[in-house]
Each structure stands twice: as structure tokens, then as C-alpha cells.
Motif scaffolding. Sequence first.
Motif, PDB file in Angstrom:
ATOM      1  N   THR A  49     -30.670 -50.807  80.786  1.00 34.22           N
ATOM      2  CA  THR A  49     -31.157 -50.691  79.421  1.00 34.22           C
ATOM      3  C   THR A  49     -32.658 -50.972  79.402  1.00 34.22           C
ATOM      4  OG1 THR A  49     -30.760 -51.392  77.139  1.00 34.22           O
ATOM      5  CG2 THR A  49     -30.613 -53.110  78.840  1.00 34.22           C
ATOM      6  N   ALA A  50     -33.215 -51.156  78.206  1.00 39.98           N
ATOM      7  CA  ALA A  50     -34.639 -51.484  78.041  1.00 39.98           C
ATOM      8  C   ALA A  50     -34.825 -52.064  76.655  1.00 39.98           C
ATOM      9  CB  ALA A  50     -35.515 -50.244  78.214  1.00 39.98           C
ATOM     10  N   ASP A  51     -35.857 -52.880  76.497  1.00 43.32           N
ATOM     11  CA  ASP A  51     -36.074 -53.500  75.188  1.00 43.32           C
ATOM     12  C   ASP A  51     -36.354 -52.468  74.108  1.00 43.32           C
ATOM     13  OD1 ASP A  51     -38.626 -52.861  76.088  1.00 43.32           O
ATOM     14  OD2 ASP A  51     -39.421 -54.907  75.929  1.00 43.32           O
ATOM     15  N   VAL A  52     -37.024 -51.364  74.457  1.00 44.22           N
ATOM     16  CA  VAL A  52     -37.392 -50.377  73.441  1.00 44.22           C
ATOM     17  C   VAL A  52     -36.273 -49.414  73.085  1.00 44.22           C
ATOM     18  CG1 VAL A  52     -39.870 -50.438  73.907  1.00 44.22           C
ATOM     19  CG2 VAL A  52     -38.411 -48.867  75.207  1.00 44.22           C
ATOM     20  N   TYR A  53     -35.163 -49.434  73.788  1.00 45.77           N
ATOM     21  CA  TYR A  53     -34.066 -48.542  73.439  1.00 45.77           C
ATOM     22  C   TYR A  53     -33.495 -48.954  72.080  1.00 45.77           C
ATOM     23  CZ  TYR A  53     -34.026 -46.888  78.319  1.00 45.77           C
ATOM     24  OH  TYR A  53     -34.357 -46.354  79.547  1.00 45.77           O
ATOM     25  N   SER A  54     -33.681 -48.079  71.107  1.00 42.75           N
ATOM     26  CA  SER A  54     -33.270 -48.345  69.723  1.00 42.75           C
ATOM     27  C   SER A  54     -33.845 -49.670  69.225  1.00 42.75           C
ATOM     28  CB  SER A  54     -31.741 -48.345  69.593  1.00 42.75           C
ATOM     29  OG  SER A  54     -31.203 -47.094  69.949  1.00 42.75           O
ATOM     30  N   ALA A  55     -35.080 -49.953  69.647  1.00 38.79           N
ATOM     31  CA  ALA A  55     -35.811 -51.153  69.189  1.00 38.79           C
ATOM     32  C   ALA A  55     -35.005 -52.427  69.396  1.00 38.79           C
ATOM     33  CB  ALA A  55     -36.196 -51.002  67.718  1.00 38.79           C
ATOM     34  N   GLY A  56     -34.379 -52.530  70.564  1.00 37.45           N
ATOM     35  CA  GLY A  56     -33.642 -53.737  70.905  1.00 37.45           C
ATOM     36  C   GLY A  56     -32.151 -53.665  70.631  1.00 37.45           C
ATOM     37  N   VAL A  57     -31.711 -52.671  69.870  1.00 38.15           N
ATOM     38  CA  VAL A  57     -30.289 -52.576  69.499  1.00 38.15           C
ATOM     39  C   VAL A  57     -29.415 -52.315  70.716  1.00 38.15           C
ATOM     40  CG1 VAL A  57     -28.592 -51.288  68.136  1.00 38.15           C
ATOM     41  CG2 VAL A  57     -30.815 -51.861  67.150  1.00 38.15           C
ATOM     42  N   SER A  58     -29.901 -51.515  71.654  1.00 37.03           N
ATOM     43  CA  SER A  58     -29.119 -51.249  72.869  1.00 37.03           C
ATOM     44  C   SER A  58     -28.792 -52.550  73.594  1.00 37.03           C
ATOM     45  CB  SER A  58     -29.879 -50.297  73.802  1.00 37.03           C
ATOM     46  OG  SER A  58     -29.192 -50.131  75.025  1.00 37.03           O
ATOM     47  N   GLU A  59     -29.786 -53.409  73.771  1.00 35.41           N
ATOM     48  CA  GLU A  59     -29.543 -54.697  74.430  1.00 35.41           C
ATOM     49  C   GLU A  59     -28.559 -55.547  73.632  1.00 35.41           C
ATOM     50  OE1 GLU A  59     -33.585 -55.633  76.973  1.00 35.41           O
ATOM     51  OE2 GLU A  59     -33.593 -56.160  74.842  1.00 35.41           O
ATOM     52  N   GLU A  60     -28.674 -55.530  72.313  1.00 37.29           N
ATOM     53  CA  GLU A  60     -27.764 -56.323  71.490  1.00 37.29           C
ATOM     54  C   GLU A  60     -26.328 -55.830  71.614  1.00 37.29           C
ATOM     55  OE1 GLU A  60     -29.489 -55.872  67.665  1.00 37.29           O
ATOM     56  OE2 GLU A  60     -31.055 -57.394  67.993  1.00 37.29           O
ATOM     57  N   ILE A  61     -26.131 -54.521  71.655  1.00 38.28           N
ATOM     58  CA  ILE A  61     -24.788 -53.949  71.807  1.00 38.28           C
ATOM     59  C   ILE A  61     -24.186 -54.359  73.147  1.00 38.28           C
ATOM     60  CG2 ILE A  61     -23.550 -51.779  72.165  1.00 38.28           C
ATOM     61  CD1 ILE A  61     -25.349 -50.533  70.019  1.00 38.28           C
ATOM     62  N   ILE A  62     -25.000 -54.293  74.196  1.00 37.80           N
ATOM     63  CA  ILE A  62     -24.530 -54.711  75.520  1.00 37.80           C
ATOM     64  C   ILE A  62     -24.207 -56.197  75.514  1.00 37.80           C
ATOM     65  CG2 ILE A  62     -25.196 -54.992  77.941  1.00 37.80           C
ATOM     66  CD1 ILE A  62     -26.964 -52.476  77.547  1.00 37.80           C
ATOM     67  N   ALA A  74     -18.727 -60.455  84.704  1.00 35.42           N
ATOM     68  CA  ALA A  74     -19.060 -61.123  85.962  1.00 35.42           C
ATOM     69  C   ALA A  74     -19.359 -60.122  87.074  1.00 35.42           C
ATOM     70  CB  ALA A  74     -17.915 -62.039  86.381  1.00 35.42           C
ATOM     71  N   GLN A  75     -18.865 -58.879  86.946  1.00 34.48           N
ATOM     72  CA  GLN A  75     -19.093 -57.860  87.963  1.00 34.48           C
ATOM     73  C   GLN A  75     -20.287 -56.955  87.650  1.00 34.48           C
ATOM     74  OE1 GLN A  75     -17.376 -58.023  90.784  1.00 34.48           O
ATOM     75  NE2 GLN A  75     -16.339 -59.785  89.846  1.00 34.48           N
ATOM     76  N   VAL A  76     -20.810 -57.050  86.444  1.00 32.99           N
ATOM     77  CA  VAL A  76     -21.908 -56.179  86.029  1.00 32.99           C
ATOM     78  C   VAL A  76     -23.228 -56.623  86.656  1.00 32.99           C
ATOM     79  CG1 VAL A  76     -23.358 -55.531  84.058  1.00 32.99           C
ATOM     80  CG2 VAL A  76     -20.863 -55.414  83.879  1.00 32.99           C
ATOM     81  N   VAL A  77     -23.955 -55.669  87.196  1.00 28.57           N
ATOM     82  CA  VAL A  77     -25.323 -55.891  87.652  1.00 28.57           C
ATOM     83  C   VAL A  77     -26.218 -55.374  86.523  1.00 28.57           C
ATOM     84  CG1 VAL A  77     -27.053 -55.366  89.407  1.00 28.57           C
ATOM     85  CG2 VAL A  77     -24.635 -55.590  90.050  1.00 28.57           C
ATOM     86  N   LEU A  78     -26.881 -56.279  85.848  1.00 25.76           N
ATOM     87  CA  LEU A  78     -27.565 -55.959  84.596  1.00 25.76           C
ATOM     88  C   LEU A  78     -29.052 -55.712  84.828  1.00 25.76           C
ATOM     89  CD1 LEU A  78     -27.107 -55.732  81.539  1.00 25.76           C
ATOM     90  CD2 LEU A  78     -27.507 -58.197  81.382  1.00 25.76           C
ATOM     91  N   ALA A  79     -29.527 -54.618  84.301  1.00 26.53           N
ATOM     92  CA  ALA A  79     -30.937 -54.240  84.458  1.00 26.53           C
ATOM     93  C   ALA A  79     -31.547 -53.931  83.097  1.00 26.53           C
ATOM     94  CB  ALA A  79     -31.067 -53.022  85.370  1.00 26.53           C
ATOM     95  N   THR A  80     -32.763 -54.403  82.873  1.00 21.76           N
ATOM     96  CA  THR A  80     -33.495 -54.027  81.670  1.00 21.76           C
ATOM     97  C   THR A  80     -34.962 -53.825  82.025  1.00 21.76           C
ATOM     98  OG1 THR A  80     -33.822 -54.506  79.316  1.00 21.76           O
ATOM     99  CG2 THR A  80     -34.016 -56.374  80.846  1.00 21.76           C
ATOM    100  N   LYS A  81     -35.772 -53.476  81.017  1.00 24.45           N
ATOM    101  CA  LYS A  81     -37.172 -53.130  81.261  1.00 24.45           C
ATOM    102  C   LYS A  81     -38.055 -53.709  80.168  1.00 24.45           C
ATOM    103  CE  LYS A  81     -35.543 -48.530  82.553  1.00 24.45           C
ATOM    104  NZ  LYS A  81     -34.379 -48.557  81.634  1.00 24.45           N
ATOM    105  N   GLY A  82     -39.327 -53.886  80.511  1.00 25.18           N
ATOM    106  CA  GLY A  82     -40.331 -54.309  79.549  1.00 25.18           C
ATOM    107  C   GLY A  82     -41.652 -53.639  79.856  1.00 25.18           C
ATOM    108  N   ARG A  83     -42.455 -53.439  78.821  1.00 27.70           N
ATOM    109  CA  ARG A  83     -43.809 -52.928  78.967  1.00 27.70           C
ATOM    110  C   ARG A  83     -44.317 -52.348  77.661  1.00 27.70           C
ATOM    111  NH1 ARG A  83     -48.020 -49.832  78.119  1.00 27.70           N
ATOM    112  NH2 ARG A  83     -49.172 -48.941  79.868  1.00 27.70           N
ATOM    113  N   PHE A  84     -43.444 -51.572  76.968  1.00 31.13           N
ATOM    114  CA  PHE A  84     -43.857 -50.878  75.759  1.00 31.13           C
ATOM    115  C   PHE A  84     -43.790 -51.807  74.541  1.00 31.13           C
ATOM    116  CE2 PHE A  84     -42.443 -47.150  78.374  1.00 31.13           C
ATOM    117  CZ  PHE A  84     -43.723 -46.660  78.574  1.00 31.13           C
TER     118      PHE A  84
END
Length: 345
Positions: A49-62, A74-84
Motif C-alpha cells: 500500500t502507500a500513504d497517498v492511496y485514497s489519502a490514507g484510506v487504503s492503509e486504514e482499510i488494511i 501474522a503471515q502478512v508481509v506488510l509494505a507501504t510507501k512515503g514521499r508524496f
Amino acid sequence: MDYRTLGNSGASVSELTLGTMTFGAEADETTSHQMLDAFVAAGGTLVDTADVYSAGVSEEIIGRWLASHPTEAAQVVLATKGRFPMGEGPNDVGLSRRHLATALDASLSRLGVEHVDLYQMHAWDAFTPIDETLRFLDDAITAGKIGYYGFSNYLGWQLTKAVARAQALGYAPPVTLQPQYNLLVRDIEHEIVPASLDAGIGLLPWSPLAGGWLSGKYRRDEAPTGATRLGEDPKRGMEAWEARNGDERTWSAIEAVASVADAHGASSSQVALAWLLRQPAVTSVILGARTVAQLDDNLGASDLAKQLSDDELARLDASSSPRVDDYPYGTAGVAQRDRKLTGGR
């Protein structure tokens, strides 16, 4: 689902990644959670995911899914992004320590976790010294906020510079790069793929279906209609659609994909994804589905990738080979000289 190491790290991830840019936009929360359920049930582990995806909503849903599925989480390898930018302030953008510290903490809060496995710089920042960014990332690893870090949308020289500076400074090295990569966008094979192989960087290709073109939904000279991204929003990227429609290479690739799909009783999407899974340096291919049905179809690429013959891969390669006519990639004379100097190798 097969698993591969996350670039040059020791962590294992599924060879297909669930991309979540659609979460909170083209997929509501119920559909998004259903896709997470289906992905994990199929053996998928890497969620991006990424912080800018739907202005943070994507991260909240996850985050809400993770909280309600502790065993699967416990099995999920979680990835996100920052910059924008996620705000209007002058420091609400970029790869400075100031912005990244705020962005990472905000992402952790939205995801409801204290740690993400992979934190990625969403794009190059020409205004921030690379040493500052790398120092922040190394500190974040030491603090236990991230496990590994990577980049997205970097050029070959930018990736190589970051790798070299991390090594020179004694910081933890980057492990991944997210580039756009598909049968219609292959120019990264000139510089970025070799740079990644040289550094042991794992590629996480985004837009593997070229915005739906490689799914077989579009027809030559017919403006998109119906249940496609361009069909539902005709103003979205029509100039790019016209350019791609007028490129004979587009239809050569689409026809080759359809031919291989017919031979295997598979979908065009599965073939395009399977081709990517067989490319050098690729760690995991990011799936960007809008519906559970699309995701289920895409997941079939994992098995198909093992079935593609060398001849089929060669046909797909030939249908869409990146152009090498111009300098410096088309320097046939230099290539001939090199072969003579190396005894024909």
C-alpha cells in the motif's frame, strides 16, 4: 503459490503481491476485505500500500482487516510507501528526515501496527541529500519501526547511487525497487534491470497489465467502453490510449499474449503476469484488482508461469522487444568491437 526472497534479504514473500491502490477508491471496504481474504487463502503474503492511496484510506482499510484477522495477519508481509504530500505544509512532502518521520508514524497509526516489513520511498527527491534519507531509514530499522526498505520509480543511476552510499556509510542496504514493468513498458531492461541484478535488488513490478491493455479488453481503433477503467471514465488517460492504440507494437504484443493464452486455456491477464514472473530480478508481481473475480483470475498466473515454454517466452519477448535504435543502446559498432576484444563472447 511459490515464494521468493525479498530482494537480497532473508525474508520470504509470495511471488504475487496484493496491490491496494484500489482500496477505498475503486473497491469499497467490504470488497477490499474480500480480496485480502482470497489473497491470503491462496497463499499470498506480500500486501503493498502507500500513504497517498485514497489519502490514507487504503492503509486504514488494511489496518481494520489486520485487527480482525490476527492469525492471518501474522503471515502478512506488510509494505507501504512515503514521499508524496499528505498535507499542505512545506515539510509535508519529500524524503527529508522531517517528513519521513511524520509520514512513517502516520502510516503505522493508520495500519494499526508498530512495525512494517518494507518501507519504500515512493519516488526520488532531488532536494533532499540521499545520505539524509538513508540515515533515517537505517535509524528506523534500528528503532524497530521497519524491517527493510526499498524504492519506487527510481532511475538506474538513482538506484545505483543509493546502493553505493548505503554501503559507503555502513547503513543497511535497500532490498527492493518498484518500477512500472509489463510487456508494453520494457525500457527498464536497458538500465534498471541490470542495476538491480548488480545490487541484488528485487523488482516488484506495478501495472503488470499496462492499465488493462494486456487483459485483452481493448480492441484496435475502438474507444474503451463498459466495465474497464477507461470505459467507465473516458476522460482518464485518453491521450495515452490514442498513442498506445496507434502503436503497432501494442497490438503485436496483445496478439501474442492472446495466442499463448488460447494454447493454455488461460486468460490474457494470466499470460502477461506469468511472463513477468519469468523475468530476471523479479521478486513479486503486484496485482491491482478492483474485484474479487479479477483477483482470482490473476492468481492463476502463478501456476501458468511454470508451464510457459521457452518458445512461448521467446514469442512474447519478440512481440514487444524494447526499442534499441537510438544511442547508446543501438550502437552496433561498439557491440561488434566488444565481441572482437573478448574473443567473440
